[in-house]
Design an enzyme around this catalytic site. Structure first.
Site, PDB file in Angstrom:
ATOM      1  N   GLY A 122       0.835  -1.201   0.000  1.00  0.00           N
ATOM      2  CA  GLY A 122       0.000   0.000   0.000  1.00  0.00           C
ATOM      3  C   GLY A 122       0.867   1.249   0.000  1.00  0.00           C
ATOM      4  O   GLY A 122       1.904   1.285   0.655  1.00  0.00           O
ATOM      5  N   ALA A 191      22.841  -8.653  23.069  1.00  0.00           N
ATOM      6  CA  ALA A 191      22.182  -9.469  24.102  1.00  0.00           C
ATOM      7  C   ALA A 191      20.860  -8.840  24.501  1.00  0.00           C
ATOM      8  O   ALA A 191      20.589  -8.586  25.675  1.00  0.00           O
ATOM      9  CB  ALA A 191      23.096  -9.619  25.316  1.00  0.00           C
ATOM     10  N   SER A 279      21.517  -9.273  16.183  1.00  0.00           N
ATOM     11  CA  SER A 279      20.237  -8.817  16.772  1.00  0.00           C
ATOM     12  C   SER A 279      20.533  -7.561  17.580  1.00  0.00           C
ATOM     13  O   SER A 279      20.680  -7.613  18.804  1.00  0.00           O
ATOM     14  CB  SER A 279      19.648  -9.919  17.651  1.00  0.00           C
ATOM     15  OG  SER A 279      20.652 -10.483  18.485  1.00  0.00           O
ATOM     16  N   ASP A 322       5.437  -0.652  15.689  1.00  0.00           N
ATOM     17  CA  ASP A 322       6.898  -0.505  15.601  1.00  0.00           C
ATOM     18  C   ASP A 322       7.336   0.685  14.767  1.00  0.00           C
ATOM     19  O   ASP A 322       8.479   1.137  14.894  1.00  0.00           O
ATOM     20  CB  ASP A 322       7.518  -1.772  14.968  1.00  0.00           C
ATOM     21  CG  ASP A 322       7.648  -2.925  15.952  1.00  0.00           C
ATOM     22  OD1 ASP A 322       7.087  -2.833  17.057  1.00  0.00           O
ATOM     23  OD2 ASP A 322       8.307  -3.924  15.596  1.00  0.00           O
ATOM     24  N   HIS A 454      -3.371 -22.048  46.340  1.00  0.00           N
ATOM     25  CA  HIS A 454      -2.212 -22.810  46.790  1.00  0.00           C
ATOM     26  C   HIS A 454      -2.273 -24.215  46.204  1.00  0.00           C
ATOM     27  O   HIS A 454      -3.350 -24.808  46.209  1.00  0.00           O
ATOM     28  CB  HIS A 454      -2.204 -22.891  48.313  1.00  0.00           C
ATOM     29  CG  HIS A 454      -1.088 -23.747  48.828  1.00  0.00           C
ATOM     30  ND1 HIS A 454       0.219 -23.306  48.862  1.00  0.00           N
ATOM     31  CD2 HIS A 454      -1.077 -25.031  49.296  1.00  0.00           C
ATOM     32  CE1 HIS A 454       0.992 -24.270  49.355  1.00  0.00           C
ATOM     33  NE2 HIS A 454       0.220 -25.327  49.616  1.00  0.00           N
TER      34      HIS A 454
END
Ligand code: FAD
Ligand code: NAI
Length: 475
Positions: A122, A191, A279, A322, A454
């Site tokens: 798009g 890391a 990464s 993002d 519990h």
């Protein structure tokens, strides 16, 4: 003739597909455009998260954890297993099936919610009477007109300078999820979340893994007490992690990769590995969108500039996930997608950016929400801390998984919970209680007074809350 919609969403990752569904639920006519395709060209909605991110990585983490446990902890439970074999093709194939099920699930949800799906790329054409003219290119060539556009184009892996991903020797998250045989030696640069999760997968399957991190502190953004415990546990599992390193010029050969680096003591070192995962963060996807054509504002790092409501500088153009500021997390993208759809519908959509939980799915898992102890100290805020070790939790002992602890930070005056940090089994699930309490601005006393079943790991949360006022019952 252009097809007209109230809302067109570009990108069908967790930000985009959720925004499309929510907008459709609110009575708008909605289309969603997504370019992701399977190897044979079929639509694969779900974005990074579904195709090469959250979902396949968790599938591999689960399979590799099973394999590791058969070989390591089953014997402790009195289960003797002989002749354990790894069928890597099957393991990777299962992960692919999980991905496909999720792709299909999203296509089904689009149908159910009457979202029109276009498979292709798009881009903006122009501002027109009644909204924005958009073009879909690729499989489905279409012209669309949208009153509102939601951009949810996501992000892509960042490469090191002069070291492009070939997905053979130098792997992004994509290649790291489909290495065809377990490498004898695997290197990881960075890391962070991807580095540690992928390092865990391949190390559990038998690779000797070395992780090189530039920052001096391991998991610098995480509460440092938690980070230290995680680092200790990962080292015990066989991961070699060097922090404070500076890599030099990396050489890629036919058989492997050579990484020269300066270690934290200033000594020159060389790491030779069969494959290298890089990464080191991700970059926003804005290429091909037509950003310049319409004058959409981006910042110096390429992120689309938005305000607190995810509004861009253009009228009725929004951006989520993002591709905008904030943590690169699927649930953050989803929360923004929902909020934008609701704002467009005239409601009060909102994201509480202070309470977005983070999880790293290593073993032990690391999960946190709110402020770290180092943040509170630097703000000069007075707080009380309570911690409770899983070693003292009956369920953790029964599980045979007692690494780690729960840590609660509460305001010294009001007792309001300011941060919760967990390293240990099912931290990813336990953190939800902390988020809920903090959304209601609850106190550690509230957690301490809630009846927890519990025996459960969640009792460690209750005990950590009791520890804030020095009254643990089981430790
Ligand atoms: P994306 O998921 O990236 O989706 C964007 C979509 O838009 C893609 O399908 C893309 O093809 C499409 N697109 C881009 N441009 C166009 C265009 N012009 N036209 C049409 N389509 C376009 N987050 C978590 O919260 N938990 C995790 O456990 C987790 N694990 C991860 C593991 C890995 C290995 C990686 C890489 C990421 C992980 N993440 C995780 C991060 C998470 O995947 C992202 O934060 C999330 O996918 C962002 O969603 P999004 O909708 O913004 O973008
Ligand atoms: P990241 O930002 O989490 O970690 C990158 C790491 O690389 C940092 O520790 C950084 O200091 C280091 N680094 C940067 N440049 C370097 C260099 N030249 N040499 C050595 N180290 C270097 O990024 P990552 O792991 O690539 O993940 C990208 C995004 O995906 C993250 O923002 C994360 O939120 C998301 N993600 C989330 C997951 C989860 O929620 N469980 C899992 C995987 C990814």
């Amino acid at each position: 003739m252009a097809k007209k919609f109230d809302v067109v969403v570009i990108g069908a990752g967790p930000g985009g597909y959720i925004a499309a569904i929510r907008a459709a639920q609110l009575g708008m006519s909605v289309a969603c455009i997504d370019a992701w395709a399977t190897a044979d060209g079929k639509p694969a909605p779900g974005g990074t998260c579904t195709n090469v991110g959250c979902i396949p990585s968790k599938a591999l983490l689960q399979s590799s954890e099973h394999y590791h446990q058969v070989n390591s902890s089953f014997a402790d439970h009195g289960i003797k297993v002989k002749g354990v074999d790894l069928d890597l093709d099957k393991l990777l194939g299962r992960k692919d099936t999980v991905v496909t099920q999720n792709n299909q699930g999203i296509l089904y949800l689009f149908k159910k919610n009457k979202v029109t799906f276009f498979h292709g790329t798009g881009s903006f054409v122009a501002q027109v009477d009644g909204g924005w003219s958009l073009k879909v290119s690729g499989n489905a060539e279409e012209d669309l007109i949208a009153k509102h556009v939601i951009i949810a184009t996501g992000s892509s892996p960042r490469a090191l300078p002069k070291l492009p991903f070939d997905e053979e020797r130098v792997l992004s998250n994509d290649g790291a999820l489909r290495i065809p045989e377990v490498p004898a030696k695997l290197g990881v640069i960075g890391a962070g979340a991807i580095g540690l999760e992928m390092a865990s997968v391949w190390s559990r399957l038998g690779a000797q893994v070395t992780v090189l991190e530039a920052l001096p502190d391991f998991l610098a953004v995480v509460d440092q007490q938690v980070a230290k415990e995680a680092q200790k546990a990962l080292a015990k599992q066989g991961l070699t992690i060097h922090t404070g390193v500076k890599t030099g010029e990396i050489k890629v050969g036919k058989k492997g990769v050579t990484v020269p680096y300066t270690d934290s003591a200033g000594a020159e070192q060389t790491l030779k590995v069969d494959r290298l995962i890089v990464s080191i963060g991700r970059v926003p996807n804005v290429e091909g969108l037509g950003v310049e054509t319409v004058g959409l504002k981006t910042d110096e790092r390429g992120f689309i500039v938005v305000d607190d409501d995810c509004k861009t500088n253009l009228p009725n153009v929004w951006a989520v996930g993002d591709v905008v500021r904030g943590p690169m997390l699927a649930h953050k993208a989803e929360a923004e997608g929902v909020a934008v759809a609701e704002i467009i519908a005239g409601q009060h959509g909102n994201v509480n950016y202070d309470l977005i939980p983070s999880v790293i799915y290593t073993s032990p898992e690391v999960a946190w929400v709110g402020k770290t102890e180092q943040q509170l100290k630097s703000e000069g805020r007075k707080y009380n801390a309570g911690t409770f070790p899983f070693m003292a939790n009956g369920r953790a002992r029964a599980l045979g998984d007692t690494t780690g602890f729960v840590k609660i930070l509460a305001d010294a005056g009001t007792d309001e919970v300011l941060g919760v940090h967990i390293v240990g089994p099912t931290a990813s699930e336990l953190i939800a209680e902390a988020v809920a309490i903090m959304e209601f601005r609850g106190a550690s006393e509230d957690i301490a007074r809630i009846c927890h079943a519990h025996p459960t790991l969640s009792e460690a949360m209750k005990e950590a809350a009791l520890a804030v006022s020095n009254r643990t019952l089981n430790f």
